[in-house]
Design a protein around this motif. Structure first.
Motif, short mmCIF file in Angstrom:
data_model
loop_
_atom_site.label_atom_id
_atom_site.label_comp_id
_atom_site.label_asym_id
_atom_site.label_seq_id
_atom_site.Cartn_x
_atom_site.Cartn_y
_atom_site.Cartn_z
N GLN A 1 0.81 -1.22 0.00
CA GLN A 1 0.00 0.00 0.00
C GLN A 1 0.85 1.28 0.00
O GLN A 1 0.30 2.38 -0.04
CB GLN A 1 -0.93 0.01 1.22
CG GLN A 1 -1.93 -1.14 1.24
CD GLN A 1 -2.86 -1.13 0.05
OE1 GLN A 1 -3.38 -0.07 -0.33
NE2 GLN A 1 -3.09 -2.28 -0.56
N GLY A 2 2.18 1.13 0.08
CA GLY A 2 3.06 2.29 0.07
C GLY A 2 2.96 3.11 1.33
O GLY A 2 3.15 4.33 1.30
N GLU A 3 2.69 2.44 2.47
CA GLU A 3 2.47 3.16 3.72
C GLU A 3 3.65 3.08 4.68
O GLU A 3 3.58 3.58 5.80
CB GLU A 3 1.22 2.62 4.42
CG GLU A 3 -0.07 2.85 3.64
CD GLU A 3 -0.39 4.32 3.45
OE1 GLU A 3 0.09 5.14 4.25
OE2 GLU A 3 -1.09 4.66 2.47
N HIS A 4 4.74 2.43 4.27
CA HIS A 4 5.94 2.45 5.12
C HIS A 4 6.54 3.86 5.12
O HIS A 4 6.44 4.60 4.13
CB HIS A 4 6.98 1.45 4.61
CG HIS A 4 6.71 0.04 5.04
ND1 HIS A 4 6.97 -0.42 6.31
CD2 HIS A 4 6.20 -1.02 4.37
CE1 HIS A 4 6.64 -1.69 6.40
NE2 HIS A 4 6.16 -2.08 5.23
N ALA B 1 13.15 13.68 -10.64
CA ALA B 1 12.23 13.16 -11.66
C ALA B 1 11.74 11.78 -11.24
O ALA B 1 12.39 11.09 -10.45
CB ALA B 1 12.94 13.09 -13.01
N LYS B 2 10.59 11.38 -11.79
CA LYS B 2 9.98 10.10 -11.40
C LYS B 2 10.94 8.94 -11.63
O LYS B 2 11.06 8.05 -10.77
CB LYS B 2 8.69 9.90 -12.18
CG LYS B 2 8.03 8.54 -11.99
CD LYS B 2 7.77 8.21 -10.51
CE LYS B 2 6.73 9.11 -9.90
NZ LYS B 2 6.41 8.70 -8.51
N LYS C 1 7.98 -4.59 -10.24
CA LYS C 1 7.10 -3.57 -10.82
C LYS C 1 7.86 -2.32 -11.21
O LYS C 1 7.55 -1.69 -12.24
CB LYS C 1 5.97 -3.24 -9.83
CG LYS C 1 4.92 -4.34 -9.72
CD LYS C 1 3.78 -3.96 -8.81
CE LYS C 1 4.14 -4.07 -7.37
NZ LYS C 1 2.98 -3.90 -6.47
N ARG C 2 8.84 -1.94 -10.44
CA ARG C 2 9.60 -0.73 -10.76
C ARG C 2 10.50 -0.93 -11.98
O ARG C 2 10.65 -0.03 -12.80
CB ARG C 2 10.39 -0.28 -9.53
CG ARG C 2 9.48 0.48 -8.54
CD ARG C 2 9.96 0.37 -7.11
NE ARG C 2 9.06 1.09 -6.21
CZ ARG C 2 7.86 0.66 -5.83
NH1 ARG C 2 7.42 -0.51 -6.28
NH2 ARG C 2 7.11 1.37 -5.01
N ALA D 1 1.89 5.11 -7.82
CA ALA D 1 0.67 5.93 -7.82
C ALA D 1 -0.37 5.27 -6.93
O ALA D 1 -0.59 4.06 -6.99
CB ALA D 1 0.13 6.09 -9.23
N LYS D 2 -1.01 6.07 -6.08
CA LYS D 2 -2.02 5.56 -5.18
C LYS D 2 -3.26 5.13 -5.96
O LYS D 2 -3.73 5.85 -6.84
CB LYS D 2 -2.42 6.63 -4.15
CG LYS D 2 -1.33 6.95 -3.16
CD LYS D 2 -1.14 5.80 -2.16
CE LYS D 2 -0.14 6.18 -1.09
NZ LYS D 2 0.05 5.10 -0.10
#
Length: 206
Positions: A72-75, A86-87, A159-160, A173-174
């Motif tokens: 969830q990207g919450e760490h 940049a991204k 994924k990255r 992206a959320k």
């Protein structure tokens, strides 16, 4: 890469299911804590088993949900500097982090934590507190939790890399999906409404 992405989706699904289940452990821990407090106040008695099962459940929820939290990207991330890049640069920084920090840390914990669990399982180690619980179930949470976290770290790495190759959209992206907490709240509301409806039906029937 397509095979790796299928593996990544499988890991994401696994940790999503674990997250949905583990959230109930927090509710269970809170319920046991409330019950223990009531028993202690009303009957002036308590049990170390009640106290220990609370932190068993808390340990399980914390460790088993680590992979779901990463999904969830919450760490917690120190992105004060990286957010200015940049991204693609941000993605490379995260790849470096997964390879050089998260993976070695998880492997080190598994290297030392798995034998620790196996020794507790073989010996049947019990709590030193009177009326306490057997220890190996909570020791199991160490290798189980860090295995899930390691798998999720590799999923995020895949994924990255795929994003850098232009195969998928930005994995950071959320997504506008319900969190496990929101699903738990909805489940509790549904149970309450079902119980209320059942009670009303019984009243009308009588």
């Amino acid at each position: 890469m397509q095979a790796l992405l299928r593996l990544s989706r499988g890991v994401d699904w696994l940790n999503t299911q674990v997250g949905k289940i583990v959230i109930w452990l927090i509710l269970g821990s809170a319920g046991i804590s409330a019950l223990n407090a009531i028993v202690r106040k009303v009957f002036d008695t308590s049990s170390n088993a009640f106290l220990e099962v609370q932190w068993y459940l808390f340990a399980a929820s914390f460790l088993l949900a680590a992979g779901y939290t990463l999904l969830q990207g919450e760490h917690v991330k120190v992105d004060v500097l990286s957010s200015r890049f940049a991204k693609r640069t941000q993605i490379w920084i995260e790849i470096f982090g997964f390879l050089c920090f998260l993976t070695p840390m998880c492997l080190a914990v598994l290297w030392y934590g798995t034998p620790f669990f196996l020794r507790g399982l073989a010996s049947g180690e019990m709590s030193s507190n009177a009326g306490g619980l057997i220890r190996w179930p909570v020791y199991l949470m160490i290798p189980a939790g860090f295995t899930l976290l390691l798998l999720q770290g590799w999923s995020e790495l895949i994924k990255r890399v795929a994003f850098l190759q232009g195969l998928i959209e930005d994995p950071t992206a959320k997504k506008a999906e319900k969190s496990a907490e929101e699903e738990l709240a909805e489940a509790i509301r549904n149970l309450a409404e079902a119980a209320k409806g059942s009670s009303q039906n019984k009243t009308l029937g009588s």
